[in-house]
Design a protein around this motif. Sequence first.
Motif, PDB file in Angstrom:
ATOM      1  N   CYS A  23      19.238  -9.183   0.352  1.00 52.76           N
ATOM      2  CA  CYS A  23      19.648  -8.305   1.451  1.00 52.76           C
ATOM      3  C   CYS A  23      19.002  -8.774   2.750  1.00 52.76           C
ATOM      4  CB  CYS A  23      19.222  -6.877   1.136  1.00 52.76           C
ATOM      5  SG  CYS A  23      19.745  -5.693   2.382  1.00 52.76           S
ATOM      6  N   MET A  31      19.515  -6.490   5.625  1.00 53.94           N
ATOM      7  CA  MET A  31      19.725  -5.392   6.560  1.00 53.94           C
ATOM      8  C   MET A  31      18.385  -5.019   7.172  1.00 53.94           C
ATOM      9  SD  MET A  31      22.952  -4.778   6.617  1.00 53.94           S
ATOM     10  CE  MET A  31      23.153  -3.117   7.229  1.00 53.94           C
ATOM     11  N   CYS A  33      17.984   0.746  -0.144  1.00 50.27           N
ATOM     12  CA  CYS A  33      17.869   1.780   0.879  1.00 50.27           C
ATOM     13  C   CYS A  33      19.230   2.029   1.521  1.00 50.27           C
ATOM     14  CB  CYS A  33      16.844   1.361   1.920  1.00 50.27           C
ATOM     15  SG  CYS A  33      17.495   0.221   3.125  1.00 50.27           S
ATOM     16  N   SER A  36       9.758  -1.636   2.762  1.00 49.80           N
ATOM     17  CA  SER A  36      10.473  -0.370   2.752  1.00 49.80           C
ATOM     18  C   SER A  36      10.681   0.200   1.350  1.00 49.80           C
ATOM     19  CB  SER A  36      11.807  -0.631   3.449  1.00 49.80           C
ATOM     20  OG  SER A  36      12.674   0.412   3.265  1.00 49.80           O
ATOM     21  N   ASN A  37      11.399  -0.517   0.524  1.00 55.82           N
ATOM     22  CA  ASN A  37      11.632   0.000  -0.825  1.00 55.82           C
ATOM     23  C   ASN A  37      10.384  -0.003  -1.694  1.00 55.82           C
ATOM     24  OD1 ASN A  37      14.252   0.947  -0.656  1.00 55.82           O
ATOM     25  ND2 ASN A  37      15.107  -1.100  -0.903  1.00 55.82           N
TER      26      ASN A  37
HETATM   27  S1  SF4 Z   1      14.748  -2.309   2.429  1.00 57.28           S
HETATM   28 FE1  SF4 Z   1      16.916  -1.896   2.553  1.00 57.28          FE
HETATM   29  S2  SF4 Z   1      17.682  -3.080   4.246  1.00 57.28           S
HETATM   30 FE2  SF4 Z   1      15.677  -3.846   3.765  1.00 57.28          FE
HETATM   31  S3  SF4 Z   1      16.125  -5.577   2.442  1.00 57.28           S
HETATM   32 FE3  SF4 Z   1      15.756  -3.793   1.135  1.00 57.28          FE
HETATM   33  S4  SF4 Z   1      17.732  -2.886   0.784  1.00 57.28           S
HETATM   34 FE4  SF4 Z   1      17.949  -4.321   2.461  1.00 57.28          FE
END
Ligand code: SF4
Lengths: 249, 936, 289
Positions: free
Chosen positions: B21, B23, B56, B186-187
């Motif tokens: 990803c 994003m 996410c 983030s995740n």
């Molecule tokens: S946290 Fe969300 S946007 Fe960022 S790489 Fe992972 S899935 Fe993609």
Amino acid sequence: MTQLPEHTEKSLGLVIDLDTCVGCHACVVSCKGWNTENYGAPLSDQDPYGSDPVGTFLNRVHSYEVQPASGPAQLVHFPKSCLHCEDAPCVTVCPTGASYKRTEDGIVLVNESDCIGCGLCAWACPYGAREMDAVAGVMKKCTLCVDRIYNTNLPEEDREPACVRTCPAGARHFGDLSDPGSAVSQLVAERGGMDLMPEQGTKPVNKYLPPRPKDKIGEDIDVLAPLLEPVAEEQRGFFSWLDKALEKL
Amino acid sequence: MRQPKLNTSPPVSDEVRQTTCYMCACRCGINVHMKDGKVAYIEGNRDHPVNRGVLCAKGSAGIMQHNAPSRLRAPLKRVGPRGSGEFEEISWDEALDIATGWLEPLRADPEKLAFFTGRDQSQSFTSFWAQNFGTPNYAAHGGFCSVNMAAAGIYTMGGAFWEFGQPDWDRTKLFMLFGVAEDHDSNPIKIGLGKLKARGAKVIGVNPIRTGYNAIADEWVGMAPGTDGLFILSLVHTLLKSGRIDLDYLARFTNAPVLVNCDPKSPDYGLFLRDDAGKPVVMDRAAGKLAAFDQPGVRPDLNATHRHAGVTHVTVFHKLANRYLSNEYAPENVADRCGVEANRIRMIAAELARVAFDEAFELDQEWTDFRGERHATMTGRPVSFHAMRGISAHANGFQTCRALHVLQILLGTVEVPGGFRFKPPYPKPVEAHPTPHCVVTPNGPLNGPHLGFPRGPQDLALKDDGTPARIDKAFTWENPMSAHGLMHMVISNAHAGDPYKIDTLFMYMANMSWNSTMNTCGVMDMLTDRDENGDYVIPRIIYSDAYSSEMVAYADLILPDTTYLERHDCISMLDRPICEAEAAADAIRWPVVEPDRNVRGFQSVLVDLANRMKLPGFTQQNGDPMYKDYADYIVNHERRPGIGPLAGWRMDEDGLTEGRGAPNKDQLDNYIENGGFWVGHIPDEAQFYKPWNTAYQEWAVGLGLYDAPQPYIFQLYVEPMRRFQLAAEGHGDRQPPEHLRDRIREKLDPLPIWYETDQQGNDGFTVSALTQRPMAMYHSWGTQNAWLRQLHGRNPLYVPSALMREADLKDGDWAHVMSPHGKITVPVMEMAALNENTVWTWNAIGKRRGAWALEEDAPEATKGFLLNHLIHELLPPKGDGLRWANSDPITGQAAWFDLKVKIEKADPPDAAQPDLPPLRSPVGKGPGVLAWKVGK
Amino acid sequence: MHPAPSVIIFTTLSGLGFGLLAWLGLGLPAVTGIVAFIFFAIAFGLAVGGLMASTFHLGHPERALKAFTQWRSSWLSREGVLAVAALLVMAVYGFGVVFLSVQWTLLGWIGSLLSALAVFATSMIYAQLKTVPRWNLPLTPALFMSFAIGGGALMAGQIKVATVLLIVAGIVQVAYWIVGDRALLGSGSTLSTATGLRFGAVRAFEPPHTGTNYLLKEFAYVVGRRHSMKLRVIGLALMAVVPVLCLLLPFSHVLAAVAVLSHLMGVAVVRWLFFAEAEHVLGLYYGVR
Ligand code: SF4
Ligand SMILES: Nc1nc2c(c(=O)[nH]1)N[C@H]1C(S)=C(S)[C@@H](COP(=O)(O)OP(=O)(O)OC[C@H]3O[C@@H](n4cnc5c(=O)[nH]c(N)nc54)[C@H](O)[C@@H]3O)O[C@H]1N2
Ligand SMILES: Nc1nc2c(c(=O)[nH]1)N[C@H]1C(S)=C(S)[C@@H](COP(=O)(O)OP(=O)(O)OC[C@H]3O[C@@H](n4cnc5c(=O)[nH]c(N)nc54)[C@H](O)[C@@H]3O)O[C@H]1N2
Ligand code: SF4
Ligand code: SF4
Ligand code: SF4
Ligand code: SF4
Ligand SMILES: [Mo]
């Protein structure tokens, strides 16, 4: 099939942990993605790049501030989709039979080819769990991912709702709430799972786990204070404590 | 009537393609479901080490990014004035000819090129390109992002939070989070918090704002912004005073026992006592003799005093204890400034101590330390910390981050079970990092990597005449330890011709005329300013973006990039890989779909440019190019023999291998087969104590993370800082200018300090104004996404209840928000769960009219806004004739969160102010309805 | 609730139409021939026109026939069935009156009953909704019935009865407002029950999205209190007071026309309020009512 079944073999639903949800909207968008491409008509968006973008979503995350009698205000993120009610008023009001509750698992669905788009079911739902799609002209709602949970084209571990699979915090749980032994039922029992708007008499299948009590650290002073007994009042004292402590190592 | 028969097993897709990803910069693994050759649905890859299947909101919305109407379609040549958005689409041949025509002549005078990149993930490659071009002017965005966090971590313990490490989520019982709304991880952070919550472990959130992670924290410390350092040092005070620190850990694994010169007259005052080999020495408790810190069998004494050559030396610990035991740091004395009750500070310290020591546990795992000592078990201290920009983006951020590391080290909870753990290639001490390089050779490469970690004044990037060697003035006396460069100063310095003029500004993936810059309107003026001849002051601007961002309008030549699903990328161990604490890992992106527009992956364009200019490093002896494109580079480039961008599926004489090995022409296919990533597990014995664990050191050498074991001790006391202080005190031949002497003496303290961030000229502006990352939006990129922009299509200013009353405001009203630098007019909304003297808004929701292929009256432009208009890259004048940077004096990190404002009710305007004229969209506008379904 | 023109037109016109049919079925006025034709044409025009209007807001009007299937549980379906039945019966009855000048009394009574039931069914579509406490009242059917029968009497030229019935309708309307204003509070639904958050005072913070959505457009319509008071007075005056005054004055065709028109307009106004003032409990989730 507007009448509700007398009994459903299972009560599949979600358990949502308000103590864990960080309000990230992951479940909102994965739901949008899955249900745009799968069950029924795509979830459309009007004016998507304009001044008033509006689209169909089956799951939305609210947030609330709660001011307890004492202590600072708290914030609670609050995801909400169809609760697959046992006494689903959205079903009984439907004039066409498009809305129905499945006998095998209790999932409340809209059969889009029968739906006339009258909107009455959305009026009857206290939770705002149904949205009319402006392009398709039919009522859309959470399907509990009925096209995933039994889907033999998916690996076994993926046979769960898209929102549950994606929730990074693990705040969403899926299972059979009619089985007291199921993991979800046990969570509900342990954590005091609750119904939304019980006074509406809808008997929701989905349950919410309340936030745990917060901002309590000052309250156990008696337990914690002895931990901070100074080793010495003076700095010299500190260094001689240090020497003794090092001896012991 | 019977209920309808339903097919509950419809086919899901024709094929799943696994990639990474983009994003955001978290780099999760994704399964891209394809139908009829088109992207149909994106979900998380369950096998991926980063996200383990979850995704996410942004990640799931990737399909809308990939199809966004804002995607650039072809190279663009500016035809109208800069800033108008008037362009002509041109061919790649023409675009590359123009670019080569501008760049090639600059090789003779390489500092005329400034090449800066944003949050791309190919910095080992882009820096390699810049180095071979020969310009000293290269950096990525770290200087305005979080260099305080990164550098403080590296200098203190060989790695920071964030991409460098993570809590031991499975074992920690008390987790304390400072200043994080979302972060890059983030995740993983959400997965981790979920694990803690499932176990009922405790979370303490330190943040002026109680949303997101802080909303689920069991304890919320609604701290006054910028005071964390004081709060942390008060925790340190309290713990020291009660002896609740891990003495054994400090003695073994940190420089607490290292002896420091205490003679104010000595030129080595404050430096370590070293042996002949240059190793810091400690007093061995057992032998009563001095010994190198790493000598086998040594039992370092924390409490030693030693006279050597007439100079008294005491231990670092001695200095540290003396400083923090001082009543200056007593909870009562900091409570008011921090906005946290003294008792609460005490109780938090007590809780940290209780969990760290009373809930300690042993893991049945033998291991051997670097002194050769065998340990039967690993001791767990289940307290962990994480922090990010909330403490980093202040002008006292470096020292605050240091303070936090010192706190966790005192508790003995770094690299132990239940504590904080590094992710390979970290831990990596300062010594293993390069120093900055800035020596230019016409038509030749730079003398080494641009960025690094100065060990003292000798490493500053100064020319012989003492002037800055770099356009951003990184590594100068103004911010000597600016390890990531200062991207936020490039445009203003280039505009001012200070320290020198440049010819071409070449930027990649950074929205520098909008949300990523301070003083937004001022920057637009600088980009469009003309000299007396009517030429642009910054003569040429080349920019690569994938979308119709605000920055596009300010460039002369646009090199359009693909979307993340259409190109090769490499998330490399040489750079910022995707490792987890248990494993090394790297990943790729690959074109899961081919572009349907005339766009090219920017890295491949850089290879092409390098080939056209025959840059060293890209050209074979015979003058032929070494690499055809980026994919070719990823597979075949070797940084050191056997070490390439990707560690997985390399070749040795026996076939496939990992880490060290020759290039393998099928490497990318091997990655694709494995889901786009590679994982190399760390052996059980090497899982903890990594900086000191022989098994880990050997594993890391085997993998090629470094070439020889390099055990080290944590630096509670950072000697390089002391070297800068010494210079300021008059020692050495590289001397700071007079006006900076005091500041360096004060701020570069080798033990963490707290100081009030510079409030000069802020009189009357008393309310802190902050931004937070919305979890469902990535800076400016999210807005072009039809799904995400419905979640955050505009942003109010959140104002605490009492301030709302005071200013006579209610939800939906508008207010003027003023700083010493400017004024904006924006909608407000009340919030109770907020520090009483803080206002905030979501970051980067406000957009310029006409950008991102949105209608000109999009809510992002009419009801969304940026705080950036209020933040200047310079502080208000102090009256000393100088303008001081709005940055950390140590690293130059942009101090976004030092902003102070006042607010006052306003009549509702037609649109949020300032309301700038619309940009012409180079890509047209999006459709009026979307009902996206690629399958039937 | 969003006061959609289609539902306002539907309930206003069809209520009046079926009200008139109910009177006609009873043989009041006992007209035949061309006069009867005009009466029946007006009644059918109103009832059918209203029903047609109600299909305008359907997403799939072409599937409207399906709506007759669920009469066992759905009031909307029942309403459809009853309305069609009433129209069919009254068509036959009307045929007799208009073309054969015979009154099939029993058929008329049945038609009349069906017409009243159709209105009752319409009212129950709203009254059954627990989600809209202001509608979920016995007064809702009373309101619809009194309007339909009173309005029908007015249309049918039953001056004395109409005078009384319109006064009754006015009183029911006022009672409905008084009771309705307390209904949401009385329903027991609050943001606290909606969210289950009971450890303090709950306030809606950020909505789930910054734009609007179907739910907000459909259910979260808010009329200002001052506005609504004014409209109530106007509505009541037009719907009951003016017609009653007209009826009390010596009969004239002009006055009768004024009475009918005023009533029609008044009903439309109060119907607008019926929808616009109705708070759906889901509004609680959005911090609006
Ligand atoms: S946290 Fe969300 S946007 Fe960022 S790489 Fe992972 S899935 Fe993609
Ligand atoms: N007020 C305030 N301002 C801030 C901050 C804050 O906290 N408060 N945070 C600061 C921080 S930490 C940062 S990192 C910056 C971020 O600032 P930027 O890095 O400038 O962030 P973006 O807006 O994401 O801009 C990146 C650009 O990359 C483009 N892009 C996206 N995908 C691609 C791609 O695949 N290829 C190419 N070539 N381009 C692409 C986007 O279109 C966009 O124009 O903002 C800073 N600004
Ligand atoms: N979804 C999403 N994820 C992102 C990004 C994005 O744009 N969107 N951007 C990426 C980038 S470039 C970066 S740099 C990271 C940044 O990730 P974060 O560090 O989470 O950055 P911010 O959102 O700026 O959050 C800063 C937090 O610090 C708090 N804060 C401010 N001042 C203080 C203080 O003095 N003390 C304390 N204790 N707290 C304070 C703010 O209230 C806020 O909660 O996120 C990355 N991840
Ligand atoms: S994905 Fe999970 S954490 Fe995120 S909003 Fe949904 S329920 Fe909450
Ligand atoms: S939540 Fe609403 S839509 Fe879902 S079953 Fe209950 S009433 Fe019906
Ligand atoms: S909108 Fe469709 S599903 Fe809902 S009540 Fe009407 S016909 Fe039934
Ligand atoms: S179960 Fe499926 S349809 Fe329902 S909210 Fe979750 S993702 Fe959406
Ligand atoms: Mo950043």
